[in-house]
Design a protein around this motif. Sequence first.
Motif, PDB file in Angstrom:
ATOM      1  N   PRO A 207      43.467  48.747  28.494  1.00  0.00           N
ATOM      2  CA  PRO A 207      42.682  49.208  29.315  1.00  0.00           C
ATOM      3  C   PRO A 207      41.493  50.266  28.985  1.00  0.00           C
ATOM      4  O   PRO A 207      40.499  50.256  29.340  1.00  0.00           O
ATOM      5  N   GLU A 208      42.515  51.118  28.044  1.00  0.00           N
ATOM      6  CA  GLU A 208      41.697  52.584  27.784  1.00  0.00           C
ATOM      7  C   GLU A 208      40.682  51.994  26.665  1.00  0.00           C
ATOM      8  O   GLU A 208      39.281  52.575  26.736  1.00  0.00           O
ATOM      9  N   LYS A 209      40.923  51.178  25.804  1.00  0.00           N
ATOM     10  CA  LYS A 209      39.979  50.810  24.813  1.00  0.00           C
ATOM     11  C   LYS A 209      38.902  49.999  25.361  1.00  0.00           C
ATOM     12  O   LYS A 209      37.748  49.844  24.918  1.00  0.00           O
ATOM     13  N   TYR A 210      39.397  49.096  26.382  1.00  0.00           N
ATOM     14  CA  TYR A 210      38.219  48.273  27.043  1.00  0.00           C
ATOM     15  C   TYR A 210      37.180  49.382  27.554  1.00  0.00           C
ATOM     16  O   TYR A 210      35.885  49.029  27.330  1.00  0.00           O
ATOM     17  N   GLU A 211      37.630  50.173  28.376  1.00  0.00           N
ATOM     18  CA  GLU A 211      36.723  50.977  29.099  1.00  0.00           C
ATOM     19  C   GLU A 211      35.817  51.874  28.226  1.00  0.00           C
ATOM     20  O   GLU A 211      34.615  52.019  28.384  1.00  0.00           O
ATOM     21  N   ALA A 212      36.435  52.363  27.004  1.00  0.00           N
ATOM     22  CA  ALA A 212      35.767  52.990  25.979  1.00  0.00           C
ATOM     23  C   ALA A 212      34.811  52.271  25.158  1.00  0.00           C
ATOM     24  O   ALA A 212      33.676  52.573  24.948  1.00  0.00           O
ATOM     25  N   THR A 213      34.796  50.925  25.242  1.00  0.00           N
ATOM     26  CA  THR A 213      33.889  50.322  24.394  1.00  0.00           C
ATOM     27  C   THR A 213      32.756  49.945  25.393  1.00  0.00           C
ATOM     28  O   THR A 213      31.599  49.865  25.170  1.00  0.00           O
ATOM     29  N   ALA A 214      33.055  49.590  26.776  1.00  0.00           N
ATOM     30  CA  ALA A 214      32.011  49.427  27.810  1.00  0.00           C
ATOM     31  C   ALA A 214      31.132  50.583  28.088  1.00  0.00           C
ATOM     32  O   ALA A 214      29.835  50.156  28.018  1.00  0.00           O
TER      33      ALA A 214
END
Length: 266
Positions: A207-214
């Motif tokens: 979730p943290e990496k997903y949000e950072a990517t977005a």
Amino acid sequence: MTERNTQRFANRKILITGASQGIGEDAAMHFAREGAQVAINGRKAEKLRPLLEKLPQPAQGKHLIVAGDMSVEEDVDRVMKETLEGFQGLDVLICNAGMQIECPSEDITLKDFNAVMAVNVTGVVLCARAALRYWRDNDQPGNIIVNSSVHQQIPKPHYLGYSASKGAVGNIVRTLALEYARYNIRVNAVAPGAIVTPINDSWVKDPEKYEATAKHIPMKRPGECREISDAMAFLASGESSYITGQTLFVDGGLTLYADFEENWSS
């Protein structure tokens, strides 16, 4: 979701490499839903059988599994022969197979660099060569679509082989398009940005990496596999009949230099 004309590719024969998961799998489903006969490729036939069972059946003919390594000349020749004999022809080749290896550039081994180039570059050339020979020998039009990447244009540190391979793909597409346009053979590429696909599980499932990517994407979300297959379907259809030698970036605006969304440089 985009409405799909289920008869747009009726009686069309399409070969998709790297179809065992992700974008390739979605593309196979997409074209089959729209009436095409689809030959699905991957290195191992057993990984393709579940997909074959899910594909909607065409009105005529059947779908095919054509297993083989697209970086190996003998495999490509065999896969093409099996496809042409099974379909009695070919209309569209989609070069989707690809790989990437993460490594600091000063530590990259020649083995790893060559492995990435073999799949992403040599594989495209070998597949395209076989299709071009068939279309020219039979005086038929053709259509090649290559799955490239935003890293055809954007550098990707720690992925030197991948960046180099996708840069090469861009010029392969342009070269083939120019060489074969007079024969009514079109060659284009789709360049995905950050897409929710198994190759990106390292950030998709965190979730943290997903949000950072977005946050790095102007549209503030990663793309879906269906959005790439929609672009492939457009390039495979008559709706793009005057388009060749182009790369269609499907990236939520990532190649717009997203860090300049707010003016910080002047």
